[in-house]
Structures are given as C-alpha cells and as structure tokens.
Design an enzyme around this catalytic site. Sequence first.
Site, mmCIF file in Angstrom:
data_model
loop_
_atom_site.group_PDB
_atom_site.id
_atom_site.type_symbol
_atom_site.label_atom_id
_atom_site.label_comp_id
_atom_site.label_asym_id
_atom_site.label_seq_id
_atom_site.Cartn_x
_atom_site.Cartn_y
_atom_site.Cartn_z
ATOM 1 N N GLU A 124 -19.293 -70.975 -4.097
ATOM 2 C CA GLU A 124 -20.187 -70.499 -3.022
ATOM 3 C C GLU A 124 -21.537 -71.201 -3.115
ATOM 4 O O GLU A 124 -22.100 -71.336 -4.215
ATOM 5 C CB GLU A 124 -20.362 -68.987 -3.186
ATOM 6 C CG GLU A 124 -20.388 -68.245 -1.894
ATOM 7 C CD GLU A 124 -19.067 -68.335 -1.141
ATOM 8 O OE1 GLU A 124 -18.968 -69.199 -0.240
ATOM 9 O OE2 GLU A 124 -18.169 -67.543 -1.428
ATOM 10 N N HIS A 125 -22.014 -71.641 -1.959
ATOM 11 C CA HIS A 125 -23.280 -72.381 -1.860
ATOM 12 C C HIS A 125 -23.214 -73.696 -2.646
ATOM 13 O O HIS A 125 -24.227 -74.163 -3.175
ATOM 14 C CB HIS A 125 -24.469 -71.514 -2.297
ATOM 15 C CG HIS A 125 -24.739 -70.390 -1.327
ATOM 16 N ND1 HIS A 125 -25.441 -70.583 -0.162
ATOM 17 C CD2 HIS A 125 -24.351 -69.093 -1.331
ATOM 18 C CE1 HIS A 125 -25.493 -69.425 0.495
ATOM 19 N NE2 HIS A 125 -24.837 -68.514 -0.182
ATOM 20 N N THR A 126 -22.046 -74.238 -2.745
ATOM 21 C CA THR A 126 -21.869 -75.536 -3.403
ATOM 22 C C THR A 126 -21.615 -76.636 -2.381
ATOM 23 O O THR A 126 -21.845 -77.804 -2.677
ATOM 24 C CB THR A 126 -20.678 -75.491 -4.377
ATOM 25 O OG1 THR A 126 -19.582 -74.871 -3.700
ATOM 26 C CG2 THR A 126 -21.012 -74.712 -5.634
ATOM 27 N N LEU A 134 -16.615 -64.446 7.793
ATOM 28 C CA LEU A 134 -15.259 -65.002 7.709
ATOM 29 C C LEU A 134 -15.105 -66.214 8.634
ATOM 30 O O LEU A 134 -13.998 -66.605 8.990
ATOM 31 C CB LEU A 134 -14.214 -63.924 8.038
ATOM 32 C CG LEU A 134 -14.227 -62.719 7.087
ATOM 33 C CD1 LEU A 134 -13.216 -61.661 7.526
ATOM 34 C CD2 LEU A 134 -13.931 -63.142 5.648
ATOM 35 N N SER A 161 -17.326 -68.550 13.597
ATOM 36 C CA SER A 161 -17.940 -69.693 14.294
ATOM 37 C C SER A 161 -17.153 -70.974 14.062
ATOM 38 O O SER A 161 -16.899 -71.731 15.003
ATOM 39 C CB SER A 161 -19.414 -69.847 13.916
ATOM 40 O OG SER A 161 -19.588 -69.752 12.542
ATOM 41 N N ASP A 183 -16.342 -74.489 5.997
ATOM 42 C CA ASP A 183 -15.641 -73.602 6.932
ATOM 43 C C ASP A 183 -14.826 -74.396 7.949
ATOM 44 O O ASP A 183 -13.662 -74.105 8.215
ATOM 45 C CB ASP A 183 -16.656 -72.709 7.674
ATOM 46 C CG ASP A 183 -17.582 -71.975 6.724
ATOM 47 O OD1 ASP A 183 -17.250 -71.897 5.529
ATOM 48 O OD2 ASP A 183 -18.627 -71.491 7.178
HETATM 49 C C1 GLA Z 1 -21.636 -70.280 4.937
HETATM 50 C C2 GLA Z 1 -21.676 -71.733 5.359
HETATM 51 C C3 GLA Z 1 -20.831 -72.607 4.428
HETATM 52 C C4 GLA Z 1 -21.192 -72.368 2.975
HETATM 53 C C5 GLA Z 1 -21.225 -70.865 2.662
HETATM 54 C C6 GLA Z 1 -21.702 -70.569 1.266
HETATM 55 O O1 GLA Z 1 -20.345 -69.774 5.101
HETATM 56 O O2 GLA Z 1 -21.197 -71.859 6.671
HETATM 57 O O3 GLA Z 1 -20.981 -73.960 4.770
HETATM 58 O O4 GLA Z 1 -22.412 -72.969 2.652
HETATM 59 O O5 GLA Z 1 -22.037 -70.157 3.567
HETATM 60 O O6 GLA Z 1 -20.792 -71.049 0.333
#
Ligand code: GLA
Length: 391
Positions: free
Chosen positions: A33-35, A124, A127, A171
């Site tokens: 996450e946030h990587t 989830l 978008s 995503d």
């Molecule tokens: C959101 C962003 C992703 C990602 C996550 C965190 O979902 O759309 O690109 O950065 O946060 O992992």
Amino acid sequence: MINPNQLLQAFHKRYGSPATIHRAPGRVNLIGEHTDYNDGFVLPAAIEFYCWVAAASRHDRKLVVHTENFDETVEANLDSLSSAGKNPWPKYPLGVAWALERAGKRLSGANLLIAGEVPLGSGLSSSAAIEVATGAALLHSSGHVIDRIELAKLCQQAENEFVGARCGIMDQFVSCHGRAGHALLLDCRSLAFELVELPAGIQLVICNTMVKHELGSSEYNLRRGECEEGVRKLRARLPEIRALRDVSMAQLEVHRRLLPEKVFARCRHVISENARVRDAVQALKRGDIRSIGALMRDSHRSLRDDYEASCIELDMMTEIAEEQPGVVGSRMTGGGFGGCTVNLVGTASVETFKQNVAAEYCARTGISPEIYVSGASDGMQRVDVNTDRSV
Ligand code: GLA
C-alpha cells in the site's frame, strides 16, 4: 449483479440501437500500500464487482453518456472535452476519451450506458473500473486494437490530469490484467507483472467501514509529497536513487539524520512494505498461510503508525477481524482514511466471520458495515451476450 441482457435492452430503449458491452472490475489490494507511486511493488486482485459499459458508435464527434447509478446524462464533443464542472462522475469517462485522443487514438462519437456495481467511494477502485471499461468501449467502438498496458497508463493519465487525483498505476493496471483465482504482483516501475495463484480453501472477505474521511485525497497528496521530499533529501548522499524503491532499509537508517521525523517514518513504511510484498509472494508460493497473515498485520501497523493512513474505524475493523476464528490476516486496503479492510478467511469460517464482525463493529461504532465475499476475478473483458461468454 448487473444482467448484460437487461443492460442491452435499456440501451436499446434509450438510444434505439444495439450495443457492445465491456466490463472492468474493481480491486482489492492484498499487500503493497502506497508503494505504487514510489516505483515499488503491489499485490492486488481484481474482484467480482464490475463497471459495465454498453456502447455504440455515432457518425459525429459527440459523446452521450448516461449513468444508471445516478440516472444522469451528459453530452460532450470530442473536439472540446473539458474537465470544468462540479459533478464528479462525468470526469471519469470524459477524461478517458480525452487521454485516448491525446495519445493519438482518434475516436468516433459514441452513445454510452454505464452501470457500476463497485461500491462507490469505498476504496475498491470504482473509478479505475469506470475508466478502464469506458476506455475499452471507446477503443472498440472506434475500431482500435486494445493494448492493455497502454490502456491502463492512459486511464491513470485521465485520473491524474483530467479528474485531478494523483493516483498511482495499481488500480487501472489490475482492472486491465487481473486473472480469476490469482493475485497480481506488479513492479510499478517496469510494469512487469506475475500472476500468483491464491491458496485453495481461503476466501477474500472485504469489510466496508462505511466511513470516508474527507481529508483523504488531500492527505494522499501530502503523503506523496513527503515521499518525494524523502527522495530529494536522501539524494544528497545517495545520488543514484530515483525513487524510494531504490533505497534499502540499511541506507535509510544510515542517513536518517537527513530527514525530518515524519518523512523518515513515511519512507520506512514504503521501504518495509516493498519487502513485505515480496515476502508475501514467496509465502503464497510456499502455501505458508501463517506468514501471509503476519505480513498483513505488519502492513496494517506500518500504515497506521508510520504512514498515518488508517483511521479509528479501520483499526477497529482489523482488531475485530483478528479476534475471529479462521482468520488468516486483516489489514486496511487502498488509500486509507476510511473505506475497506481486506481479510483472508478460511472458507469454513466465512459465514461466522461475517456475522461476528458485522455485529461487533455495529455494537462499537453504531454503523452497520457491508461485508463482501469475492473471488479474484478476470480483468477487463468484452461480454458476448449471445454466447453468454466473455471474449
Ligand atoms: C489509491 C490509489 C492507488 C494507490 C493506493 C494506495 O487506491 O489509487 O494508486 O496509491 O491508493 O496503495
């Protein structure tokens, strides 16, 4: 679940012609996450909730887009697409058209009917699902061949530059490339990916806290800024690095004094999370369920304490989940500040898990959560209604 035949009927009623259907899924992130915006590693899976787009081309340059979710229609001209306007949802389909055209994919006008079943605003990736499904529909109705990597990148561009959200590539990428029964290990720098089979006997259970803290998107951008600051400052001693992906934990410790305390903590999360993704993939391949659970727990703690991207409700939801029999692991998923947790739960325990977690979360917060059980699904597809097959 949306019925594609009904969608075609609704399309015919509205626009008076047959249509082609594409659908693209939302996602849940198992770990990493946030990587993604730090050139790192992620391990998401596409889920069995889709955005469906029925489309037929027109002989002019007009886009007519109706969404069943809000029962609203917008019209736009492909030669003058603009992101002005307060209403957020049209920016996603129009932004994708804008990004495709800018990339040299000449589009014909089209009538579109959109029906989304990914819960909105719950982390989830509703978008990404609307972007990818619309992009595929527009490319197909304009006679272009679809390159999934390019589509994922253009959808991200639409979200970054037209919608104005600085998301990474995770995503859109998994919405294009997901595979049933698999998680997807993605190297967000090279975009090389590997499908990793999920273990039998385990279900993905997604618990929606039903809260979305408004500070979410501004905090997201702030975190990105802090990571960039970390890279800038570390470069004074490590000139070869381009992103946090290139920094080891040992290097971070050695150069700790270059960084403000908070920036150091953000960097520590990203660097440790990248390592957890790789460890989780190894554990999945060995069938080592216990290690996966431990890595998910560590990920949540790191997001809560170092990255400060969790919130009371998410922490509570994971705590309650961890108390349940049959749970392998639990953590927040997606950007954070509300939204959902992802839980791996032994199949035999899923029903009790759902009931207990819902009751306990409701007792503690007064909010009834939604809990979804989903297999990992395939990425974007064209749906052939006549043969009832996806192609
Ligand atoms: C959101 C962003 C992703 C990602 C996550 C965190 O979902 O759309 O690109 O950065 O946060 O992992």
